[in-house]
Design a protein around this motif. Structure first.
Motif, mmCIF file in Angstrom:
data_model
loop_
_atom_site.group_PDB
_atom_site.id
_atom_site.type_symbol
_atom_site.label_atom_id
_atom_site.label_comp_id
_atom_site.label_asym_id
_atom_site.label_seq_id
_atom_site.Cartn_x
_atom_site.Cartn_y
_atom_site.Cartn_z
ATOM 1 N N LEU A 341 0.867 -1.189 0.000
ATOM 2 C CA LEU A 341 0.000 0.000 0.000
ATOM 3 C C LEU A 341 0.897 1.230 0.000
ATOM 4 N N ILE A 342 0.419 2.303 -0.577
ATOM 5 C CA ILE A 342 1.205 3.541 -0.576
ATOM 6 C C ILE A 342 0.333 4.692 -0.076
ATOM 7 N N GLU A 343 0.965 5.842 0.131
ATOM 8 C CA GLU A 343 0.210 7.011 0.589
ATOM 9 C C GLU A 343 -0.876 7.318 -0.444
ATOM 10 N N GLY A 344 -2.077 7.497 -0.008
ATOM 11 C CA GLY A 344 -3.196 7.778 -0.939
ATOM 12 C C GLY A 344 -3.893 6.510 -1.393
ATOM 13 N N ALA A 345 -3.502 5.349 -0.805
ATOM 14 C CA ALA A 345 -4.112 4.065 -1.221
ATOM 15 C C ALA A 345 -5.618 4.079 -1.002
ATOM 16 N N SER A 346 -6.057 4.732 0.085
ATOM 17 C CA SER A 346 -7.498 4.753 0.385
ATOM 18 C C SER A 346 -8.267 5.526 -0.685
ATOM 19 N N GLN A 347 -7.540 6.407 -1.408
ATOM 20 C CA GLN A 347 -8.198 7.151 -2.491
ATOM 21 C C GLN A 347 -8.006 6.447 -3.838
ATOM 22 N N GLY A 348 -7.325 5.310 -3.830
ATOM 23 C CA GLY A 348 -7.176 4.534 -5.054
ATOM 24 C C GLY A 348 -5.793 4.613 -5.670
ATOM 25 N N ARG A 349 -4.807 5.245 -4.971
ATOM 26 C CA ARG A 349 -3.460 5.288 -5.556
ATOM 27 C C ARG A 349 -2.822 3.906 -5.486
ATOM 28 N N GLY A 350 -1.957 3.646 -6.435
ATOM 29 C CA GLY A 350 -1.306 2.329 -6.494
ATOM 30 C C GLY A 350 -2.368 1.281 -6.748
ATOM 31 N N LEU A 351 -2.305 0.192 -5.995
ATOM 32 C CA LEU A 351 -3.321 -0.846 -6.165
ATOM 33 C C LEU A 351 -4.354 -0.734 -5.051
ATOM 34 N N GLY A 352 -4.211 0.361 -4.272
ATOM 35 C CA GLY A 352 -4.986 0.676 -3.078
ATOM 36 C C GLY A 352 -6.318 0.022 -2.857
ATOM 37 N N ARG A 353 -7.374 0.672 -3.336
ATOM 38 C CA ARG A 353 -8.725 0.242 -2.960
ATOM 39 C C ARG A 353 -9.022 -1.181 -3.410
ATOM 40 N N MET A 354 -8.326 -1.569 -4.503
ATOM 41 C CA MET A 354 -8.580 -2.894 -5.057
ATOM 42 C C MET A 354 -8.265 -3.994 -4.031
ATOM 43 N N PHE A 355 -7.314 -3.701 -3.116
ATOM 44 C CA PHE A 355 -6.883 -4.745 -2.188
ATOM 45 C C PHE A 355 -7.275 -4.498 -0.744
ATOM 46 N N LEU A 356 -7.513 -3.222 -0.406
ATOM 47 C CA LEU A 356 -7.904 -2.942 0.982
ATOM 48 C C LEU A 356 -9.184 -3.689 1.336
ATOM 49 N N ARG A 357 -10.051 -3.901 0.338
ATOM 50 C CA ARG A 357 -11.305 -4.604 0.624
ATOM 51 C C ARG A 357 -11.070 -6.059 1.025
ATOM 52 N N HIS A 358 -9.890 -6.597 0.714
ATOM 53 C CA HIS A 358 -9.629 -7.990 1.081
ATOM 54 C C HIS A 358 -9.273 -8.151 2.558
ATOM 55 N N LEU A 359 -9.203 -7.021 3.280
ATOM 56 C CA LEU A 359 -9.001 -7.123 4.741
ATOM 57 C C LEU A 359 -10.331 -7.335 5.448
ATOM 58 N N ARG A 360 -11.427 -7.245 4.680
ATOM 59 C CA ARG A 360 -12.773 -7.260 5.249
ATOM 60 C C ARG A 360 -13.007 -8.476 6.148
ATOM 61 N N ARG A 361 -12.514 -9.631 5.727
ATOM 62 C CA ARG A 361 -12.817 -10.852 6.479
ATOM 63 C C ARG A 361 -11.669 -11.310 7.370
ATOM 64 N N THR A 362 -10.662 -10.455 7.558
ATOM 65 C CA THR A 362 -9.573 -10.853 8.458
ATOM 66 C C THR A 362 -9.941 -10.446 9.883
ATOM 67 N N ARG A 363 -9.313 -11.141 10.842
ATOM 68 C CA ARG A 363 -9.654 -10.845 12.233
ATOM 69 C C ARG A 363 -8.654 -9.882 12.854
#
Ligand SMILES: Nc1nc2c(ncn2[C@@H]2O[C@H](COP(=O)(O)OP(=O)(O)OP(=O)(O)O)[C@@H](O)[C@H]2O)c(=O)[nH]1
Ligand SMILES: [Mg+2]
Length: 493
Positions: A341-363
């Motif tokens: 992840l890089i700075e601005g990932a939450s806004q879609g920079r880099g591969l940001g948003r595409m992968f942050l959603r995969h934390l949804r089911r982690t504990r």
């Protein structure tokens, strides 16, 4: 410059009226045809220009920058497929209730058996049900990429009841309805299935071996017998009587009995499949922090490792202690290594948003920080801020900080300072969240010095990860927690 001028000259010439081809292609009578010819002519002109410039014409479908690049990381968690279940087979239609005379194969000359015996008709056989289409959660499948290669899954039709009517199914008769094996489509754990178009969630597969019936095969037709001939005689006699009396006879032929023999058709529907990886711990960090190296060191996974950023483009899964002796009753923790992840990932920079959603089911989260980086505390703070911005709930989950690359001298010398600055950064985040009266991010459960290369601190890290997984009660990992489908049937994405 010279080349561009030449190109421009050719284009001007080809599009002007002096171009003989252009003039020929300008019939006065058909404006539409003329428009088409002009478009074709322009395309041809552009082709000639490009050929002169020595540049290859690029397809409109692929953006120029993405040609030849592997696009798997954009496709691995979403797929559209169409499934079609099989039609039910035809039931047998017996022509009359009478049996038939057949040769007696037990007949022996001189014996007391007759040469021919009377064989009564058996019950007419039913057609087989059409095959179902099932989605099955398969631990051996990590992505939905295989569903981009094949999008149509058609299940076979059920066998006809009468083997003589060209059925390819089972040849046994009168043994109840034979079954047709279903078409099984393997999908990774964590797949949510929606109906394409309406978006209605049909279900999700989160446990190994879980099955979801998406298209039910049509029911097989019933075995039927034609009405007895006596009924036909009655209607023939009635027709004669009516004719003699001069009344008009309207023959009523009852063909409804044949309808029962028809098999029900299967169903066809288009599905939208979405994947949210199912894992206990999500590994996050800046590119090159050593996330994949740590996953490889702690599990049997073999992700790609290289000294350039964004080596990992798709989540990698690894099971801790796989192949070791069973550790009590607890299931071994599953780790998922996400792309950097890089700075601005939450806004879609880099591969940001595409992968942050995969934390949804982690504990819980394993946050990897490069201990030899210029400012490890800033690296830590940057990723925590992105998690907070994307989904504040991610920051409230318990997390461990792994200070990696501690085998390097620079990192080793500054370890105390790094620890202090990371705690300070975490405290600052909590204070800031407190000021904004939002939910406060959790402080790190532990900050551990590790090295994926030398193996230093890996035992402590593994123990801490196990404790962390045990810390979240198993009962809270029940289906409800993993489910993305809410009680009112909506998708909580
Ligand atoms: N010296 C040293 N180098 C390490 C260590 N761990 C990883 N590296 C190196 O750091 C580089 C990046 O490692 P990766 O595991 O690919 O890093 P990553 O965080 O997965 O990177 P991305 O997938 O690009 O986000 C590689 O050259 C590794 O050899 C370590 O403990 N010590
Ligand atoms: Mg990696």
């Amino acid at each position: 410059m010279q080349l561009q001028q030449t190109q421009q000259q050719i284009l001007t010439y080809l599009l002007c009226d002096a171009c003989p081809w252009h003039v020929q292609q300008r019939p006065q009578q058909a404006p539409k045809a003329h428009q088409r010819a002009r478009t074709a002519h322009r395309a041809a002109a552009a082709l000639v220009c490009n050929a002169v410039a020595g540049t290859a014409t690029q397809s409109n479908k692929t953006p120029p920058g993405e040609q030849g690049k592997n696009q798997d990381h954009k496709l691995f968690d979403e797929a559209f497929i169409t499934v079609r279940s099989g039609n039910g087979g035809r039931g047998e239609v017996a022509q009359n209730g009478k049996g038939k005379m057949v040769k007696n194969y037990k007949y022996k000359p001189g014996g007391n058996m007759s040469k021919m015996i009377w064989l009564p008709n058996g019950e007419p056989a039913c057609g087989a049900n059409g095959a179902d289409c099932l989605l099955v959660a398969d631990e051996g499948v990590d992505t939905l990429l295989h569903l981009h290669k094949r999008r149509m899954f058609a299940a076979p039709n059920g066998a006809n009841g009468n083997p003589a009517t060209g059925s390819s199914g089972p040849k046994t008769r009168h043994r109840g309805r034979p079954s047709t094996p279903p078409v099984i489509i393997p999908v990774p754990l964590g797949t949510v299935v929606k109906k394409k178009g309406t978006g209605r969630p049909l279900g999700e597969l989160v446990h190994p071996g879980q099955q979801l019936l998406v298209a039910r095969g049509g029911q097989g037709g019933l075995g039927v017998t034609s009405p007895a001939p006596i009924h036909r005689q009655h209607s023939a006699k009635r027709a004669e009587r009516n004719e003699a009396a001069g009344a008009e006879d309207i023959p009523v032929e009852d063909t409804n009995w044949k309808v029962d023999a028809h098999g029900a058709p299967g169903e066809e529907l288009s599905l939208h499949l979405l994947l949210r990886v199912v894992a206990d711990i999500g590994i996050v960090g800046l590119p090159n922090a050593g996330k994949s190296s740590l996953l490889a060191a702690m599990t049997r996974a073999a992700p790609q490792v290289a000294a350039y950023p964004f080596t990992t483009l798709m989540p990698n899964l690894g099971v801790m202690g796989a192949g070791e002796a069973a550790l009590g009753d607890a299931a071994p923790p599953v780790l998922v290594d996400l792309p950097g992840l890089i700075e601005g990932a939450s806004q879609g920079r880099g591969l940001g948003r595409m992968f942050l959603r995969h934390l949804r089911r982690t504990r819980a989260i394993l946050h990897v920080v490069d201990g030899a980086a210029e400012d490890p505390a800033w690296d830590y703070w940057c990723i925590r801020s992105e998690l907070q911005l994307y989904n504040a709930e991610y920051c409230q989950r318990p997390h461990i900080v792994a200070l990696n690359k501690m085998d390097l001298e620079d990192a080793h010398e500054l370890r105390d300072d790094i620890h202090a600055s990371i705690h300070k950064a975490s405290q600052r985040m909590q204070d800031e969240a407190g000021d904004e009266s939002g939910a406060a991010p959790a402080p790190p459960v532990a900050v551990l010095d590790v090295s994926a290369h030398s193996g230093e601190g890996l035992e402590q890290l593994s123990a801490a990860v196990r404790d962390l997984v045990g810390f979240v009660p198993v009962s809270s990992l029940l289906e409800d927690d993993l489910s993305l489908i809410t009680d009112d049937g909506q998708l909580d994405w």
